[in-house]
Design a protein around this motif. Structure first.
Motif, PDB file in Angstrom:
ATOM      1  N   LEU A   1       0.832  -1.205   0.000  1.00 59.86           N
ATOM      2  CA  LEU A   1       0.000   0.000   0.000  1.00 59.86           C
ATOM      3  C   LEU A   1       0.868   1.257   0.000  1.00 59.86           C
ATOM      4  CD1 LEU A   1      -2.864  -0.872   2.521  1.00 59.86           C
ATOM      5  CD2 LEU A   1      -2.846  -1.078   0.027  1.00 59.86           C
ATOM      6  N   PHE A   2       2.181   1.080   0.024  1.00 59.05           N
ATOM      7  CA  PHE A   2       3.152   2.157   0.125  1.00 59.05           C
ATOM      8  C   PHE A   2       4.459   1.650  -0.440  1.00 59.05           C
ATOM      9  CE2 PHE A   2       1.689   0.388   4.214  1.00 59.05           C
ATOM     10  CZ  PHE A   2       2.591  -0.652   4.309  1.00 59.05           C
ATOM     11  N   SER A   3       5.431   2.543  -0.571  1.00 61.52           N
ATOM     12  CA  SER A   3       6.722   2.147  -1.131  1.00 61.52           C
ATOM     13  C   SER A   3       7.862   2.743  -0.314  1.00 61.52           C
ATOM     14  CB  SER A   3       6.810   2.625  -2.587  1.00 61.52           C
ATOM     15  OG  SER A   3       8.046   2.263  -3.140  1.00 61.52           O
ATOM     16  N   LYS A   4       8.720   1.873   0.216  1.00 57.67           N
ATOM     17  CA  LYS A   4       9.890   2.262   1.018  1.00 57.67           C
ATOM     18  C   LYS A   4       9.482   3.058   2.256  1.00 57.67           C
ATOM     19  CE  LYS A   4      12.058   0.384  -2.329  1.00 57.67           C
ATOM     20  NZ  LYS A   4      11.619  -0.996  -2.419  1.00 57.67           N
ATOM     21  N   GLN A   5       8.393   2.660   2.890  1.00 60.03           N
ATOM     22  CA  GLN A   5       7.742   3.387   3.972  1.00 60.03           C
ATOM     23  C   GLN A   5       8.582   3.483   5.247  1.00 60.03           C
ATOM     24  OE1 GLN A   5       7.146   0.164   3.343  1.00 60.03           O
ATOM     25  NE2 GLN A   5       7.585  -0.667   5.354  1.00 60.03           N
TER      26      GLN A   5
ATOM     27  N   HIS B   1      -3.164   5.997  15.386  1.00 60.04           N
ATOM     28  CA  HIS B   1      -3.770   7.178  16.001  1.00 60.04           C
ATOM     29  C   HIS B   1      -5.006   6.769  16.784  1.00 60.04           C
ATOM     30  CE1 HIS B   1      -6.082  11.089  15.842  1.00 60.04           C
ATOM     31  NE2 HIS B   1      -4.938  11.459  16.368  1.00 60.04           N
ATOM     32  N   LYS B   2      -5.436   7.647  17.684  1.00 60.20           N
ATOM     33  CA  LYS B   2      -6.610   7.337  18.507  1.00 60.20           C
ATOM     34  C   LYS B   2      -7.897   7.222  17.704  1.00 60.20           C
ATOM     35  CE  LYS B   2      -7.240  12.165  19.879  1.00 60.20           C
ATOM     36  NZ  LYS B   2      -7.171  13.105  21.013  1.00 60.20           N
ATOM     37  N   ASP B   3      -7.870   7.643  16.426  1.00 58.42           N
ATOM     38  CA  ASP B   3      -9.040   7.454  15.565  1.00 58.42           C
ATOM     39  C   ASP B   3      -9.144   6.019  15.045  1.00 58.42           C
ATOM     40  OD1 ASP B   3      -7.100   7.323  13.562  1.00 58.42           O
ATOM     41  OD2 ASP B   3      -7.695   9.191  12.595  1.00 58.42           O
ATOM     42  N   GLY B   4      -8.144   5.170  15.367  1.00 57.76           N
ATOM     43  CA  GLY B   4      -8.185   3.761  14.983  1.00 57.76           C
ATOM     44  C   GLY B   4      -7.546   3.458  13.645  1.00 57.76           C
ATOM     45  N   PHE B   5      -7.005   4.482  12.968  1.00 58.66           N
ATOM     46  CA  PHE B   5      -6.357   4.274  11.682  1.00 58.66           C
ATOM     47  C   PHE B   5      -4.839   4.290  11.840  1.00 58.66           C
ATOM     48  CE2 PHE B   5     -10.484   6.191  10.620  1.00 58.66           C
ATOM     49  CZ  PHE B   5     -10.991   5.178   9.820  1.00 58.66           C
ATOM     50  N   LEU B   6      -4.180   3.608  10.922  1.00 59.60           N
ATOM     51  CA  LEU B   6      -2.720   3.572  10.887  1.00 59.60           C
ATOM     52  C   LEU B   6      -2.247   4.608   9.871  1.00 59.60           C
ATOM     53  CD1 LEU B   6      -0.228   1.926  11.983  1.00 59.60           C
ATOM     54  CD2 LEU B   6      -0.333   0.674   9.821  1.00 59.60           C
ATOM     55  N   TYR B   7      -1.313   5.453  10.291  1.00 62.15           N
ATOM     56  CA  TYR B   7      -0.739   6.484   9.417  1.00 62.15           C
ATOM     57  C   TYR B   7       0.700   6.088   9.106  1.00 62.15           C
ATOM     58  CZ  TYR B   7      -4.823   9.245  10.535  1.00 62.15           C
ATOM     59  OH  TYR B   7      -6.116   9.682  10.657  1.00 62.15           O
ATOM     60  N   VAL B   8       1.082   6.213   7.828  1.00 56.44           N
ATOM     61  CA  VAL B   8       2.391   5.739   7.387  1.00 56.44           C
ATOM     62  C   VAL B   8       3.047   6.806   6.510  1.00 56.44           C
ATOM     63  CG1 VAL B   8       3.616   3.940   6.094  1.00 56.44           C
ATOM     64  CG2 VAL B   8       1.600   3.341   7.442  1.00 56.44           C
ATOM     65  N   PHE B   9       4.326   7.042   6.747  1.00 56.93           N
ATOM     66  CA  PHE B   9       5.127   7.912   5.883  1.00 56.93           C
ATOM     67  C   PHE B   9       5.515   7.092   4.662  1.00 56.93           C
ATOM     68  CE2 PHE B   9       7.999  11.700   5.867  1.00 56.93           C
ATOM     69  CZ  PHE B   9       8.655  11.444   4.690  1.00 56.93           C
ATOM     70  N   ASP B  10       4.910   7.421   3.529  1.00 55.98           N
ATOM     71  CA  ASP B  10       5.162   6.699   2.273  1.00 55.98           C
ATOM     72  C   ASP B  10       6.227   7.454   1.485  1.00 55.98           C
ATOM     73  OD1 ASP B  10       5.132   5.379  -0.152  1.00 55.98           O
ATOM     74  OD2 ASP B  10       2.977   5.602  -0.489  1.00 55.98           O
ATOM     75  N   ASN B  11       7.439   6.905   1.440  1.00 60.09           N
ATOM     76  CA  ASN B  11       8.519   7.552   0.687  1.00 60.09           C
ATOM     77  C   ASN B  11       8.243   7.536  -0.813  1.00 60.09           C
ATOM     78  OD1 ASN B  11       9.831   6.317   3.296  1.00 60.09           O
ATOM     79  ND2 ASN B  11      11.015   8.114   2.720  1.00 60.09           N
ATOM     80  N   ASN B  12       7.380   6.648  -1.240  1.00 55.52           N
ATOM     81  CA  ASN B  12       6.872   6.619  -2.610  1.00 55.52           C
ATOM     82  C   ASN B  12       7.980   6.390  -3.637  1.00 55.52           C
ATOM     83  OD1 ASN B  12       4.735   6.585  -4.378  1.00 55.52           O
ATOM     84  ND2 ASN B  12       4.595   8.805  -4.549  1.00 55.52           N
ATOM     85  N   ASN B  13       8.986   5.632  -3.247  1.00 56.56           N
ATOM     86  CA  ASN B  13      10.058   5.190  -4.154  1.00 56.56           C
ATOM     87  C   ASN B  13      10.721   6.328  -4.928  1.00 56.56           C
ATOM     88  OD1 ASN B  13      11.636   3.056  -4.918  1.00 56.56           O
ATOM     89  ND2 ASN B  13      10.411   2.544  -6.710  1.00 56.56           N
TER      90      ASN B  13
END
Length: 199
Positions: free
Chosen positions: A69-73, A79-91
């Motif tokens: 779902l991401f590249s080189k993340q 987060h407290k909203d129940g979602f996962l946040y990821v820094f996507d370096n996007n290759n």
């Protein structure tokens, strides 16, 4: 070795770049979304595999996998909203922050902006309800400011640049394209009352 394509060979196929231990509250938050086999869960980010796993340290079992779902993340953060946040370096293309529903492994939102690119490294930090982004290669730190929820009509509020102020936010060079900025490895924020030596 992992063959990435016809020309690239990866000599570090796992490249574990982030480990987060879930708190008791985080366990309760996601236990209805994915099946957890203990209360000693780590979030592990494997950069070269484009993979994040939820790992049960007590039973040595993988509880959940998020892949491709991401590249080189970097820097997956729950987060407290129940979602996962990821820094996507996007290759190497423009970077982005992705918001992932871990129940069905789908991206439900992204934050992107023209001046945001960090081909390597990167860090996210939630402090209270604020989301801070460290664009490591760029040498910049900004806060994502949204009208309501992440990522509803958001913009970047730049807080720090390792470059000169006249070119801010920027790409990796000054106005003459001759000076490469310093990168940032760790730029964290803390609540003042939790740091006793600062008054």
């Amino acid at each position: 070795k992992k063959i990435l394509n016809d020309s690239d060979v990866c000599f570090d196929p796992l490249h574990l770049n982030d480990i987060q231990k879930l708190s008791e509250n985080e366990i309760k938050l996601i236990n209805t979304k994915i099946s957890l086999t203990s209360e000693n869960i780590l979030i592990l980010s494997f950069r070269s595999l484009d993979m994040i796993i939820f790992y049960d340290l007590d039973n040595e079992r993988i509880n959940h996998i998020i892949v491709d779902l991401f590249s080189k993340q970097h820097s997956p953060r729950l987060h407290k909203d129940g979602f996962l946040y990821v820094f996507d370096n996007n290759n190497g293309a423009n970077s982005k922050i992705v918001k992932i529903d871990i129940e069905n492994n789908t991206i439900i939102g992204t934050f992107e902006t023209e001046n945001f690119i960090s081909p390597i490294r990167g860090r996210l930090q939630f402090l209270g309800n604020d989301l801070f982004v460290q664009s490591s290669t760029q040498g910049e730190i900004f806060k994502i400011v949204c009208e309501k929820n992440y990522f509803d009509n958001c913009k970047a509020k730049y807080l720090y640049s390792s470059n000169f102020n006249f070119f801010y936010p920027s790409n990796t060079y000054d106005k003459n394209f001759s000076f490469k900025k310093d990168g940032i490895y760790i730029g964290d924020f803390y609540e003042k009352e939790k740091i006793k030596f600062i008054d």
